[in-house]
Every structure is written in structure tokens, then in C-alpha cells.
Design an enzyme around this catalytic site. Structure first.
Site, PDB file in Angstrom:
ATOM      1  N   GLN A  54      21.144  11.941  -0.617  1.00  0.00           N
ATOM      2  CA  GLN A  54      21.880  12.367  -1.689  1.00  0.00           C
ATOM      3  C   GLN A  54      21.065  12.511  -2.950  1.00  0.00           C
ATOM      4  OE1 GLN A  54      22.334   9.646  -0.372  1.00  0.00           O
ATOM      5  NE2 GLN A  54      22.480   7.769  -1.677  1.00  0.00           N
ATOM      6  N   TYR A  55      19.961  11.958  -2.782  1.00  0.00           N
ATOM      7  CA  TYR A  55      18.862  12.166  -3.879  1.00  0.00           C
ATOM      8  C   TYR A  55      18.027  13.256  -3.773  1.00  0.00           C
ATOM      9  CZ  TYR A  55      20.220   7.128  -4.641  1.00  0.00           C
ATOM     10  OH  TYR A  55      20.782   6.093  -4.820  1.00  0.00           O
ATOM     11  N   HIS A  84      27.444  16.893  -9.773  1.00  0.00           N
ATOM     12  CA  HIS A  84      26.429  16.800 -10.730  1.00  0.00           C
ATOM     13  C   HIS A  84      25.165  16.936 -10.405  1.00  0.00           C
ATOM     14  CE1 HIS A  84      24.991  13.009  -9.970  1.00  0.00           C
ATOM     15  NE2 HIS A  84      26.322  12.506  -9.774  1.00  0.00           N
ATOM     16  N   ARG A  87      20.075  13.101 -11.741  1.00  0.00           N
ATOM     17  CA  ARG A  87      20.033  12.286 -12.955  1.00  0.00           C
ATOM     18  C   ARG A  87      19.304  11.386 -12.698  1.00  0.00           C
ATOM     19  NH1 ARG A  87      21.490   8.070  -9.899  1.00  0.00           N
ATOM     20  NH2 ARG A  87      23.578   8.084  -8.349  1.00  0.00           N
ATOM     21  N   THR A  90      21.081   4.997 -11.594  1.00  0.00           N
ATOM     22  CA  THR A  90      22.318   4.282 -12.309  1.00  0.00           C
ATOM     23  C   THR A  90      21.641   3.139 -13.232  1.00  0.00           C
ATOM     24  OG1 THR A  90      22.579   3.212 -10.142  1.00  0.00           O
ATOM     25  CG2 THR A  90      23.938   5.043 -10.670  1.00  0.00           C
ATOM     26  N   HIS A 356      31.612  14.020  -7.799  1.00  0.00           N
ATOM     27  CA  HIS A 356      30.518  13.108  -7.425  1.00  0.00           C
ATOM     28  C   HIS A 356      30.265  13.151  -5.894  1.00  0.00           C
ATOM     29  CE1 HIS A 356      30.552  10.660 -11.146  1.00  0.00           C
ATOM     30  NE2 HIS A 356      31.600  11.009 -11.194  1.00  0.00           N
ATOM     31  N   ASP A 357      29.143  12.780  -5.270  1.00  0.00           N
ATOM     32  CA  ASP A 357      28.756  12.834  -3.891  1.00  0.00           C
ATOM     33  C   ASP A 357      30.002  12.171  -3.172  1.00  0.00           C
ATOM     34  OD1 ASP A 357      27.859  10.497  -5.132  1.00  0.00           O
ATOM     35  OD2 ASP A 357      26.010  10.192  -3.819  1.00  0.00           O
TER      36      ASP A 357
END
Ligand SMILES: *[C@@H]1O[C@H](CO)[C@@H](O)[C@H](O)[C@H]1NC(C)=O
Ligand SMILES: *[C@@H]1O[C@H](CO)[C@@H](O)[C@H](O)[C@H]1NC(C)=O
Ligand SMILES: *[C@@H]1O[C@H](CO)[C@@H](O)[C@H](O)[C@H]1NC(C)=O
Ligand SMILES: *[C@@H]1O[C@H](CO)[C@@H](O)[C@H](O)[C@H]1NC(C)=O
Ligand SMILES: *[C@@H]1O[C@H](CO)[C@@H](O)[C@H](O)[C@H]1NC(C)=O
Ligand SMILES: *[C@@H]1O[C@H](CO)[C@@H](O)[C@H](O)[C@H]1NC(C)=O
Ligand SMILES: *[C@@H]1O[C@H](CO)[C@@H](O)[C@H](O)[C@H]1NC(C)=O
Length: 465
Positions: A54-55, A84, A87, A90, A356-357
Site C-alpha cells: 500500500q506504500y 488519498h 503521504r 503516520t 483510505h486503503d
């Protein structure tokens, strides 16, 4: 200095990535230095960059079926569900990565070859918000959508909803900006509904309220499956890194060092592949992709008994839009919002939702898109299921998008439905998908009995004492 990292940044500046991986670019005379692009998404070093779970930055996933509408068909409805953009880590992770880099820089005794850059690497990553590369991904995504659906959207602006977190709202606005640019409109559209992410809020774009899923044993299935796989694939990587650097990174810190590859790439002005990426082999990136995939599958997808149920509310909203009939749902939809035509109109033809994922993973599972994917093993890499294509990189990379479209085709009375995940046409075998990936609207709606019946929502509040 000729570490692969600096080579790649230099290379990006010189368009080598383009020339190496997309020789046709030679013919097309590339005009863009960025690794990212509107049409194909991320295109530099695909043998590793498309394996960051997911990155990963969004890329066009290969499709067996032509993604263009079949001949004789026009698109009469289009909906996008988007993650989104890229980013920073987190907040907790950003702190942990900083400590990992500090550990290396205070204990390492050597920085051989490709490791040389680490000696003076300056950790500057922020937390939680989009990076410029992530913003550009969303601008590109808006343009991508506009280009695909230009005919339909000419007189029909999208109705836009966003989950309330800053990076999601900003992503929706960047998408609108890219859409407006592509449409040559002077002012971008605005978000119609933003749904807060907070305890007790019914939000179909952000899971919150199913107690048995949020707390207790089910909430740990993803981590548990990942832990087993980590114990198989990380030790050899950890041993190599520690022996090269003369340090003692833990298993977790070794994964953090791998995480730095996508996150450092996201800070590069041209999205050039970061030097962190070249500390690991192609095989190791495939193992890492599998690690991230297990987390999604057992955390939010078919591998979790209540994963698909978290996506039911959104699917019922989608069915309402497709059939232009009121939402019927008793899971996580907000009846106040969904019964008001101002916040949930049924007569629009174009919709855009931002999320979101994890939520998207659950929604794909609620739709049954990966029902025929063999359950994922926690102890060996299961080759990507090429028919259904479940991997976190193929389903929920940064700026991931699902298009659901209705087609009106010459000589056919009934409208048909297609589902397109990251430009890959899904086969929809569960409703008789034809060679174009189409099901009749009626059969598609019928196939969604899981969502229409509320999934296993009744198990969310079962007494667990
Ligand atoms: C090239 O990159 C720029 C900035 O990253 C972006 O605005 C533009 O849309 C891209 N063009 C193409 C053709 O991908
Ligand atoms: C590290 O980055 C920070 C923030 O950009 C900057 O202020 C600082 O001077 C940098 N330090 C070094 C040693 O480059
Ligand atoms: C539903 O939406 C309304 C209108 O935005 C809001 O006032 C209310 O708090 C929401 N309720 C829940 C349970 O999410
Ligand atoms: C790992 O997979 C095995 C075999 O399917 C299963 O028995 C075990 O419960 C799994 N463990 C975890 C923690 O997921
Ligand atoms: C490395 O760290 C582990 C704990 O993470 C410790 O048990 C071990 O003794 C350390 N090894 C060396 C050589 O420092
Ligand atoms: C929110 O969801 C709960 C659980 O399904 C439901 O009982 C409640 O009526 C919903 N509230 C609204 C405003 O839709
Ligand atoms: C996917 O599998 C679940 C569990 O077996 C089932 O309830 C659901 O109907 C299936 N979905 C589709 C679209 O076939």
C-alpha cells in the site's frame, strides 16, 4: 559518488528511467522528467516500485481486458472511490524511523557501497500529511478521470464526498484541481459532503463502529499473519544488513529500513527512486509486498471474518446510485445523510468518494471482487493471483482508485456494469461477466446479496464477555 541511489536521481533528471523502461518514450519524445505520470502512474524501476504494498505510488495495473469501453458502448454513469495520495509516515512510524536512522548513525562501523549515503542521511520526514509527490498524484488522478470520462462529465459535474481526515480532504481537493485543469475550467469544484472520522460516527468511508471488528481478537489477525511471515523472510535480510553496517537492527527496525524506500521516494521532487530502495533485492521487494498484502487481506479483506462486512455500507450506497433508488442499509451508513437528496442525491451520473486503503480493502471484499483468490498463506509467498490480482500494491497503493461504470451499448436493452481497479478491468465472474468484464445491471445487483443482506453486521455487537 556513484551509488545506485545517486545514479537513479541523476538518471531521473536525464530521463533514463523513461528510456530504459518505456522504450516507446523514445518515439513519443517525453516531455516530463517525473517518474509519475497521468496515464501510467509511476513508471520508474517497476520491477521494484510496483512491489511496495500500500506504500506503492499509483501505477496502471495490467489488464487482460481493454480498459476502453467496448465498441458501440457509451458510458452513462461513472463513480470513483479513491485513496488519498502519497503521504509522510503516520506520526508513530515517523518517530520510529527517525530512531532507526539514529541507531544506524550512532552504532554502525562501516557504510560500504550502496550504504554510503546512510552515513550523512538527514531524516526530515514529517507525519500524516500528503507530500508534494502525493499531491501531484491526486492532481494526475483527477486528470486521469476527466480524460477517461470526458464525454459523460461534460455537462455532469461529479458529486464529491470525502472522509474527514486532512489528507483525505486535501486529496479530494487536489483531484478536483486536476479534473478542472484537464477540463480547462477556471475554478475547481468543491467537496459536497465531508464525513468526520470520529468515535461513534457512521462513516462509510472510514470504519469505526463495529465493536467486534475494532477491538478483540479479530483486530489482530492482520498483525498475526504478518508476524509469521516476518519470521520467515526478514532474518536473512536482517543478517545481511547488520553484517554490512556492523550494527544490530532488530527485526522491526529492518522492516522500517525497507519502509524508508517508499517514504523517501515520496519526498523527492521528481519522485525519483530513493537510494534506500537499492539496499534490497528484487526478490526481497516481492517478499515485502507479500508482507503488506497479508496485513490487508487478514486485517480488512476476505481473510478476516468481519473484514468484508466493513465495506457493506458503501456497497449499498453504490447500489442505490446505480439503480437510482434509496439506500437500504442497516450497517454503517448515516441515515440522516443518505435520506437527504442534498447530501445523497440519487439522480447524478458522476460520483467521487475519497477514503483510505483499509476501507477500500473492505469494500472490494464486500463486493466479492477477490472471492476466488486462494486464501493467502502466512508462510510462503503465494504468487500473485493473475486472474484476480490481489496484492496491496495492485489494489490500494497511494491514490488507488476503483471506477464503477454503467455502459449503454448499441443493440442492448439493459445497461451493463463494469468494475475497474487501478485501470484493470475485473472479470465479475460472479454475475456472468462477459469478455469485456460486463454484467447486466440486474445481475450485478443480484450478485451483491452479501451487502444487501447486511453482511455479518449482526456479529459486530455480539456479547463477547
Ligand atoms: C508531468 O509532471 C508534472 C509535474 O509532476 C505534471 O503536472 C504533469 O501532469 C505531468 N505530465 C504528464 C504528461 O504526465
Ligand atoms: C537537516 O535538515 C534540516 C531540515 O531541512 C536542516 O535544517 C538541517 O540543516 C539539515 N542538516 C544537515 C546536517 O544537513
Ligand atoms: C449523521 O449525520 C448527521 C448530519 O451530518 C450528523 O449530525 C450526525 O451526527 C450523524 N450521525 C452519526 C451516528 O454518524
Ligand atoms: C498461519 O497459517 C496456518 C495454516 O493455514 C494457520 O493454521 C495459522 O493459524 C496461521 N497463523 C496465523 C497467526 O495467522
Ligand atoms: C542485538 O540486539 C539483541 C536485542 O535486540 C540482543 O539480544 C543481542 O545481544 C544484540 N547483539 C549484539 C551483537 O549486540
Ligand atoms: C448508525 O449506525 C448504527 C449501527 O448500525 C445504527 O444503529 C444507527 O441508527 C446509525 N445512525 C444513523 C444516524 O444512521
Ligand atoms: C463472496 O463470498 C461471500 C462468502 O462466501 C459470499 O457471501 C458472497 O455472496 C460472495 N460475493 C459474490 C459477489 O459472489
Amino acid at each position: 559518488m556513484s551509488s545506485p541511489g545517486s545514479f537513479s536521481r541523476l538518471c531521473a533528471a536525464l530521463l533514463c528511467g523513461l528510456l530504459i523502461f518505456f522504450p516507446s518514450a523514445l518515439v513519443a519524445a517525453p516531455t516530463n522528467k517525473s517518474c509519475d505520470s497521468v496515464d501510467e502512474g509511476y513508471r520508474c524501476s517497476p520491477e521494484i516500485t510496483h512491489f511496495w504494498g500500500q506504500y506503492s505510488l499509483w501505477f496502471r495495473v495490467s489488464s487482460k481486458v481493454d480498459v476502453a469501453p467496448p465498441k458501440g458502448c457509451t458510458v452513462s454513469f461513472a463513480s470513483v472511490l479513491s485513496r488519498h495520495g502519497g503521504r509522510d509516515p503516520t506520526a508513530g512510524k515517523s518517530m520510529a524511523y527517525r530512531l532507526m536512522i539514529a541507531q544506524i548513525q550512532t552504532t554502525s562501523t562501516a557504510y560500504p557501497g550502496k550504504f554510503a549515503f546512510l552515513k550523512d542521511y538527514n531524516y526530515t520526514l514529517g507525519a500524516d500529511q500528503l507530500t508534494d509527490v502525493g499531491r501531484q498524484e491526486m492532481v494526475n488522478s483527477g486528470a486521469h478521470f476527466y480524460k477517461r470520462y470526458a464525454k459523460l462529465v461534460a455537462k455532469k459535474p461529479p458529486f464529491v464526498r470525502s472522509s474527514g481526515q486532512d489528507r483525505v480532504v486535501e486529496s479530494a481537493n487536489k483531484w478536483l484541481q486536476g479534473y478542472a485543469q484537464a477540463a480547462k475550467q477556471s475554478t475547481p469544484g468543491t467537496i459536497d459532503v465531508s464525513i468526520p472520522e470520529a468515535a461513534g460516527v457512521n462513516n462509510t468511508l472510514s470504519h469505526e463502529i463495529c465493536t467486534a471488528f475494532e477491538d478483540g481478537p479479530l483486530s489482530e489477525l492482520g498483525d498475526n499473519a504478518q508476524d509469521i511471515w516476518v519470521s520467515k523472510f526478514i532474518p536473512p535480510i536482517q543478517a545481511r544488513i547488520n553484517s554490512k553496517l556492523g550494527t544490530n537492527l532488530s527485526t522491526t527496525a529492518t522492516i522500517y529500513l525497507m519502509d524508508m524506500c517508499p517514504f523517501d521516494t515520496l519526498t523527492s521532487p521528481t519522485a525519483a527512486v530513493s537510494p534506500f530502495c537499492y539496499l534490497f533485492t528484487v526478490d526481497e521487494w516481492h517478499q515485502y509486498d507479500y508482507y503488506e498484502t497479508l496485513g490487508k487481506y487478514y486485517g480488512y479483506g476476505n481473510g478476516n471474518p468481519l473484514g468484508p462486512t466493513q465495506g457493506v455500507g458503501y456497497v449499498n450506497e453504490l447500489l442505490a446510485r446505480l439503480t437510482e433508488t434509496p439506500v437500504q442499509d442497516h450497517t454503517n451508513t448515516n441515515t440522516t445523510l443518505d435520506s437527504d437528496p442534498k447530501t445523497f442525491p440519487l439522480d447524478r451520473k458522476v460520483y467521487a468518494d475519497f477514503s483510505h486503503d483499509n476501507d477500500m480493502t473492505a469494500i472490494f471484499a464486500a463486493l466479492g471482487l477477490y472471492n476466488s483468490t486462494k486464501p493467502l498463506s502466512n508462510s510462503t509467498v503465494q504468487g500473485t493471483d493473475v486472474t484476480h490480482g490481489f496484492s496491496a500494491a495492485w489494489t490500494v497503493p497511494f491514490a488507488a482508485r476503483m471506477y464503477v461504470e454503467k455502459l449503454t451499448c448499441h443493440g442492448e436493452e439493459e445497461e451493463s456494469v463494469r468494475v475497474i481497479i487501478n485501470d484493470r478491468v475485473m472479470p465479475l465472474e460472479f454475475c456472468g461477466g462477459d469478455k469485456f468484464g460486463r454484467c447486466s445491471l440486474n445481475k450485478f445487483v443480484k450478485s451483491q446479496s452479501f451487502a444487501r443482506g447486511g453482511g455479518h453486521w449482526d456479529q459486530c455487537f455480539a456479547d463477547t464477555t
